[in-house]
Write a protein that holds these residues in place. Structure first.
Motif, mmCIF file in Angstrom:
data_model
loop_
_atom_site.group_PDB
_atom_site.id
_atom_site.type_symbol
_atom_site.label_atom_id
_atom_site.label_comp_id
_atom_site.label_asym_id
_atom_site.label_seq_id
_atom_site.Cartn_x
_atom_site.Cartn_y
_atom_site.Cartn_z
ATOM 1 N N HIS A 195 -7.225 -6.857 2.969
ATOM 2 C CA HIS A 195 -6.361 -5.668 2.929
ATOM 3 C C HIS A 195 -6.533 -4.903 1.619
ATOM 4 O O HIS A 195 -5.577 -4.639 0.887
ATOM 5 C CB HIS A 195 -4.900 -6.062 3.173
ATOM 6 N N SER A 196 -7.784 -4.566 1.356
ATOM 7 C CA SER A 196 -8.150 -3.764 0.176
ATOM 8 C C SER A 196 -7.798 -4.447 -1.144
ATOM 9 O O SER A 196 -7.640 -3.778 -2.169
ATOM 10 C CB SER A 196 -7.490 -2.375 0.240
ATOM 11 N N GLY A 197 -7.627 -5.767 -1.128
ATOM 12 C CA GLY A 197 -7.435 -6.522 -2.362
ATOM 13 C C GLY A 197 -6.028 -6.506 -2.927
ATOM 14 O O GLY A 197 -5.818 -6.861 -4.092
ATOM 15 N N VAL A 198 -5.023 -6.153 -2.093
ATOM 16 C CA VAL A 198 -3.666 -6.032 -2.645
ATOM 17 C C VAL A 198 -3.139 -7.373 -3.163
ATOM 18 O O VAL A 198 -2.443 -7.418 -4.181
ATOM 19 C CB VAL A 198 -2.674 -5.446 -1.610
ATOM 20 N N PHE A 199 -3.483 -8.465 -2.491
ATOM 21 C CA PHE A 199 -2.942 -9.761 -2.912
ATOM 22 C C PHE A 199 -3.659 -10.300 -4.145
ATOM 23 O O PHE A 199 -3.045 -10.959 -4.990
ATOM 24 C CB PHE A 199 -2.987 -10.756 -1.746
ATOM 25 N N GLY A 200 -4.937 -10.004 -4.267
ATOM 26 C CA GLY A 200 -5.646 -10.375 -5.481
ATOM 27 C C GLY A 200 -5.091 -9.634 -6.688
ATOM 28 O O GLY A 200 -4.883 -10.224 -7.759
ATOM 29 N N ARG A 201 -4.821 -8.337 -6.531
ATOM 30 C CA ARG A 201 -4.267 -7.560 -7.639
ATOM 31 C C ARG A 201 -2.865 -8.036 -7.994
ATOM 32 O O ARG A 201 -2.504 -8.111 -9.184
ATOM 33 C CB ARG A 201 -4.257 -6.070 -7.284
ATOM 34 N N MET A 223 0.809 -1.213 0.000
ATOM 35 C CA MET A 223 0.000 0.000 0.000
ATOM 36 C C MET A 223 0.847 1.271 0.000
ATOM 37 O O MET A 223 0.318 2.378 -0.188
ATOM 38 C CB MET A 223 -0.930 0.006 1.215
ATOM 39 N N SER A 224 2.162 1.132 0.207
ATOM 40 C CA SER A 224 3.011 2.320 0.288
ATOM 41 C C SER A 224 3.160 3.010 -1.063
ATOM 42 O O SER A 224 3.461 4.200 -1.125
ATOM 43 C CB SER A 224 4.391 1.948 0.845
ATOM 44 N N ASP A 225 2.978 2.271 -2.155
ATOM 45 C CA ASP A 225 2.977 2.863 -3.493
ATOM 46 C C ASP A 225 1.605 2.589 -4.094
ATOM 47 O O ASP A 225 1.325 1.483 -4.552
ATOM 48 C CB ASP A 225 4.077 2.259 -4.369
ATOM 49 N N GLU A 226 0.752 3.576 -4.085
ATOM 50 C CA GLU A 226 -0.639 3.381 -4.483
ATOM 51 C C GLU A 226 -0.804 3.099 -5.963
ATOM 52 O O GLU A 226 -1.881 2.684 -6.398
ATOM 53 C CB GLU A 226 -1.469 4.600 -4.079
ATOM 54 N N SER A 227 0.258 3.323 -6.751
ATOM 55 C CA SER A 227 0.138 3.045 -8.181
ATOM 56 C C SER A 227 0.106 1.549 -8.442
ATOM 57 O O SER A 227 -0.428 1.100 -9.442
ATOM 58 C CB SER A 227 1.291 3.693 -8.958
ATOM 59 N N GLY A 228 0.690 0.733 -7.512
ATOM 60 C CA GLY A 228 0.618 -0.729 -7.545
ATOM 61 C C GLY A 228 0.668 -1.311 -8.947
ATOM 62 O O GLY A 228 0.876 -0.613 -9.918
ATOM 63 N N PRO A 229 0.493 -2.617 -9.083
ATOM 64 C CA PRO A 229 0.141 -3.606 -8.055
ATOM 65 C C PRO A 229 1.360 -4.231 -7.371
ATOM 66 O O PRO A 229 1.213 -5.026 -6.459
ATOM 67 C CB PRO A 229 -0.583 -4.676 -8.879
ATOM 68 N N PHE A 230 2.572 -3.844 -7.836
ATOM 69 C CA PHE A 230 3.794 -4.414 -7.286
ATOM 70 C C PHE A 230 4.326 -3.535 -6.158
ATOM 71 O O PHE A 230 3.854 -2.421 -5.937
ATOM 72 C CB PHE A 230 4.850 -4.579 -8.388
ATOM 73 N N ALA A 276 7.811 -4.825 -11.476
ATOM 74 C CA ALA A 276 7.932 -6.058 -10.700
ATOM 75 C C ALA A 276 9.379 -6.323 -10.314
ATOM 76 O O ALA A 276 10.316 -5.868 -10.981
ATOM 77 C CB ALA A 276 7.386 -7.246 -11.491
ATOM 78 N N SER A 277 9.558 -7.068 -9.216
ATOM 79 C CA SER A 277 10.890 -7.474 -8.778
ATOM 80 C C SER A 277 10.790 -8.865 -8.168
ATOM 81 O O SER A 277 9.696 -9.424 -8.021
ATOM 82 C CB SER A 277 11.436 -6.493 -7.733
ATOM 83 N N TYR A 278 11.926 -9.412 -7.782
ATOM 84 C CA TYR A 278 11.921 -10.757 -7.208
ATOM 85 C C TYR A 278 11.120 -10.803 -5.905
ATOM 86 O O TYR A 278 10.562 -11.840 -5.554
ATOM 87 C CB TYR A 278 13.346 -11.248 -6.970
ATOM 88 N N ALA A 279 11.021 -9.698 -5.191
ATOM 89 C CA ALA A 279 10.211 -9.671 -3.969
ATOM 90 C C ALA A 279 8.759 -10.005 -4.279
ATOM 91 O O ALA A 279 8.098 -10.733 -3.526
ATOM 92 C CB ALA A 279 10.309 -8.303 -3.299
ATOM 93 N N ASP A 280 8.243 -9.501 -5.391
ATOM 94 C CA ASP A 280 6.874 -9.821 -5.788
ATOM 95 C C ASP A 280 6.741 -11.291 -6.158
ATOM 96 O O ASP A 280 5.702 -11.913 -5.915
ATOM 97 C CB ASP A 280 6.450 -8.954 -6.971
ATOM 98 N N LEU A 334 0.743 -10.773 -11.868
ATOM 99 C CA LEU A 334 1.849 -11.689 -12.125
ATOM 100 C C LEU A 334 1.553 -12.697 -13.240
ATOM 101 O O LEU A 334 2.438 -13.431 -13.656
ATOM 102 C CB LEU A 334 2.217 -12.442 -10.832
ATOM 103 N N GLU A 335 0.313 -12.712 -13.736
ATOM 104 C CA GLU A 335 -0.019 -13.617 -14.835
ATOM 105 C C GLU A 335 0.875 -13.401 -16.050
ATOM 106 O O GLU A 335 1.151 -14.311 -16.808
ATOM 107 C CB GLU A 335 -1.487 -13.450 -15.231
ATOM 108 N N VAL A 336 1.344 -12.175 -16.231
ATOM 109 C CA VAL A 336 2.199 -11.886 -17.375
ATOM 110 C C VAL A 336 3.513 -12.648 -17.316
ATOM 111 O O VAL A 336 4.164 -12.867 -18.341
ATOM 112 C CB VAL A 336 2.445 -10.356 -17.481
ATOM 113 N N PHE A 337 3.908 -13.089 -16.104
ATOM 114 C CA PHE A 337 5.150 -13.845 -15.935
ATOM 115 C C PHE A 337 4.880 -15.317 -15.608
ATOM 116 O O PHE A 337 5.776 -16.018 -15.128
ATOM 117 C CB PHE A 337 5.985 -13.242 -14.813
ATOM 118 N N ALA A 338 3.662 -15.794 -15.853
ATOM 119 C CA ALA A 338 3.263 -17.134 -15.387
ATOM 120 C C ALA A 338 3.240 -18.184 -16.489
ATOM 121 O O ALA A 338 2.833 -19.317 -16.232
ATOM 122 C CB ALA A 338 1.886 -17.061 -14.725
#
Length: 273
Positions: free
Chosen positions: A255-261, A212-219, A225-229, A266-270
């Motif tokens: 938590h406002s849907g952060v994990f769903g987003r 939530m610290s970067d509201e532009s999300g989803p990463f 994206a990074s390895y943390a994601d 991440l589908e682009v890397f799946a």
């Protein structure tokens, strides 16, 4: 370019449809992020130790009691002759060997101050990854803490593992030995399950705050994206594959849907090769 061989865990057949082991997913995300050509070799759960042995790769993790923890992923890179047998070690290898490939740096500098807050040794097998100073060192700590959060609540998922029916009973015996409890005892129902779900939700709150610290999300770094994601995303793949559907849908809304987003982004890397 020669294809890297990526060894992933086969659960139910056909293997790609049931792939939900978190550490191999971390590697798959990283390979696709780096756009490195690879092919998947699917290894039955009961054959992991023998496959690692044939590749002359000892267990890269160990349990708190010091016993070996044989698992996947492993990659074999014919371009260099290297065989790497730990998800974090694979990520650092890909970054060092192919620094400018694909979407770039797997380990950009960022704040990863999430702490689980319990005894990590009780929940997370100890990885033997050796990382010096620099941004990747922060990712090691983050990886350990995220692993511990999900492992501490893995009982919610244990009986949802999509075993191959032909070997299901043997697999259950193996997991029972790992955790030191009968397979039946791992089941959790009723109010006890609801309490563990509430704990899962609450404990993920600290991780959600980072997103939530970067509201532009989803990463964690907004649209980058990074390895943390991929660390978090690997565990989300396990959650999707093993939780009852209604609980997975609830997790995506926490938590406002952060994990769903995150999961959807991440589908682009799946993709599976």
């Amino acid at each position: 370019m020669s294809l890297i061989t990526f060894y992933d865990i086969a659960l139910a057949s056909p293997a790609p449809k049931s792939a939900c082991s978190p550490n191999p997913w971390k590697t798959r995300y990283a390979l696709n992020f780096k756009n490195i050509p690879y092919k998947t070799t699917w290894v039955p759960l009961l054959a992991i130790s023998s496959v690692r042995g044939a590749l002359n790769i000892p267990a890269s993790r160990k349990f708190a009691d010091g016993s070996p923890y044989h698992t996947l992923p492993v990659i074999s890179d014919p371009a260099t002759g290297r065989i790497v047998g730990d998800s974090f070690g694979i990520a650092t290898y890909l970054q060092e060997q192919y620094p400018s490939s694909g979407a770039g740096d797997l380990f950009p500098a960022q704040e990863l101050g999430f702490v689980f807050g319990r005894d990590l040794a009780l929940f997370a097998p100890i990885a033997e990854a050796e990382v010096g100073e620099g941004p990747a060192a922060m990712y090691v700590k983050f990886n350990t803490n995220v692993d511990a959060v999900f492992s501490a609540h893995a009982r919610l998922m244990a009986h949802g593992m999509p075993f191959d029916p032909a070997t299901a009973e043997e697999c259950k015996v193996m997991f029972s030995k790992r955790v030191g409890a009968p397979w039946e005892a791992l089941a959790i129902y009723g109010e006890e399950r609801q309490e563990l779900l509430r704990s899962f939700d609450e404990t993920l709150g600290g991780l959600a705050k980072l997103y939530m610290s970067d509201e532009s999300g989803p990463f964690l770094m907004g649209n980058r994206a990074s390895y943390a994601d991929f660390i978090v995303g690997g565990w989300l793949r396990m959650s999707r594959g093993m939780l009852p559907e209604e609980e997975w849908e609830a997790l995506k809304r926490w938590h406002s849907g952060v994990f769903g987003r995150l999961h959807e982004a991440l589908e682009v890397f799946a993709q599976m090769n």
